[in-house]
Write an enzyme that holds these catalytic residues in place. Structure first.
Site, short mmCIF file in Angstrom:
data_model
loop_
_atom_site.label_atom_id
_atom_site.label_comp_id
_atom_site.label_asym_id
_atom_site.label_seq_id
_atom_site.Cartn_x
_atom_site.Cartn_y
_atom_site.Cartn_z
N LEU A 96 47.24 57.11 46.56
CA LEU A 96 46.83 55.87 45.90
C LEU A 96 45.32 55.81 45.97
O LEU A 96 44.70 56.28 46.93
CB LEU A 96 47.42 54.64 46.61
N ASP A 97 44.70 55.20 44.95
CA ASP A 97 43.26 55.00 44.99
C ASP A 97 42.89 54.11 46.17
O ASP A 97 43.70 53.30 46.65
CB ASP A 97 42.78 54.33 43.70
N ARG A 98 41.66 54.22 46.59
CA ARG A 98 41.18 53.44 47.73
C ARG A 98 41.46 51.95 47.56
O ARG A 98 41.92 51.27 48.49
CB ARG A 98 39.67 53.66 47.89
N ARG A 155 45.56 52.51 35.08
CA ARG A 155 44.24 51.92 34.80
C ARG A 155 43.73 52.38 33.43
O ARG A 155 43.20 51.58 32.66
CB ARG A 155 43.27 52.30 35.91
#
Length: 315
Positions: free
Chosen positions: A144-146, A243
């Site tokens: 997962l992205d930060r 996104r």
């Protein structure tokens, strides 16, 4: 100067003095915000939490000029993010599922791994007496992205890691995300099938390689005056897929400084603490055998706070 703003946040606003002129933005911000180091100031700038004359600036080395109005949203971004025992949502012999808080790195940068998921999870398991010294070998099977919160799977053994990675490659894993997106889509359900070319988070520059095609299904759950709560079901697993797809249809994720309106100065959008994207559901086959696992992760406090504020504004 501090005053309460949209969403109850307390931005720090100040006017650059003659002494500030020529300083790097990160140095200037650190000088004016209490208990903030230059490194933490750079982190805030990189993550889109600093505005100069009502424009978001993401370059820490940008020179400051006398008379510029600078607005900083420290929020909780500059604080160290930790995993807690309640973040462990499911634990078995071969697998641990955690609810990753926003701001916590999955992978380290420049060889630094201390403030990442695996060492923190290992520390929790040891602290609570659930670590198996001769068996546990924690391995990430996806990412997962930060600034994306939610469900993250960690295998405890090499065999289970391989089994889970195979499920992701074979597209048998069911994934659902919750996203707060800018604007209001024209349809309640829609699908986006298009190339997904990721950008580098720090500067928003495109990867020069042509991105592969991705497919995502979307469903509107709740609408507000300027944004919408959407459920996203990615059918492929491209980097930044949700996104990118939401930005392509004109409804970028709130707080997304890479794919959203980079210099958006509306108070709602500048007060959003991070990209409002949460991995809420995963359906997988238990690598240890038995029934299929359906895992859910509750929303983090920051996203609940934004939703509560939006609902109050609708009344």
């Amino acid at each position: 100067m501090q005053q309460e703003d949209t969403l109850g946040t307390r931005p720090v606003r100040f006017c650059a003095t003659p002494a500030d002129s020529g300083l790097r933005l990160s140095r200037c911000v650190a000088d004016h915000v209490a208990d903030l180091s230059v490194r933490a100031a750079k982190d805030l700038i990189d993550r889109g939490r600093v505005f100069v004359n009502n424009q978001r600036i993401t370059k820490a080395s940008a020179p400051v000029q006398e008379g510029e109005w600078i607005e900083v949203y420290p929020h909780e971004v500059s604080k160290r993010v930790r995993l807690h025992e309640e973040d462990i949502l499911w634990e078995g012999k071969t697998l641990v599922a955690v609810n990753k808080p926003p701001g916590l790195l999955v992978y380290g940068t420049q060889g630094v791994t201390e403030d990442t998921v695996l060492p923190q999870l290992e520390g929790l398991l040891k602290k609570t007496g659930r670590w198996r010294p001769r068996r546990d070998n924690l391995t990430l099977v996806h990412r997962l992205d930060r600034d994306t919160s939610g469900l993250l799977l960690v295998a405890r053994e090499e065999k289970s890691a391989s089994a889970l990675e195979r499920q992701f490659k074979q597209k048998t894993v069911q994934k659902r995300y919750l996203a707060l997106a800018r604007g209001r889509p024209a349809r309640e359900r829609f699908r986006q099938i298009s190339e997904v070319t990721a950008k580098r988070p720090a500067h928003g520059s495109k990867d020069h390689r042509q991105g592969p095609k991705g497919e995502t299904e979307f469903k509107v759950l709740e609408t507000f005056a300027k944004c919408t709560l959407i459920e996203a079901r990615p059918l492929t697993g491209r980097t930044h897929q949700i996104r990118v797809h939401l930005a392509q249809v004109g409804h970028p994720v709130l707080g997304d400084i890479v794919y959203g309106p980079e210099k958006c100065a509306e108070h709602l959008y500048r007060a959003i603490p991070r990209q409002m994207l949460h991995a809420s559901f995963l359906g997988i086959e238990n690598p240890h055998g038995g029934q299929r696992l359906e895992l859910t992760a509750p929303l983090p406090d920051d996203m609940k706070h934004v939703l509560d504020w939006l609902r109050q504004e609708e009344q």
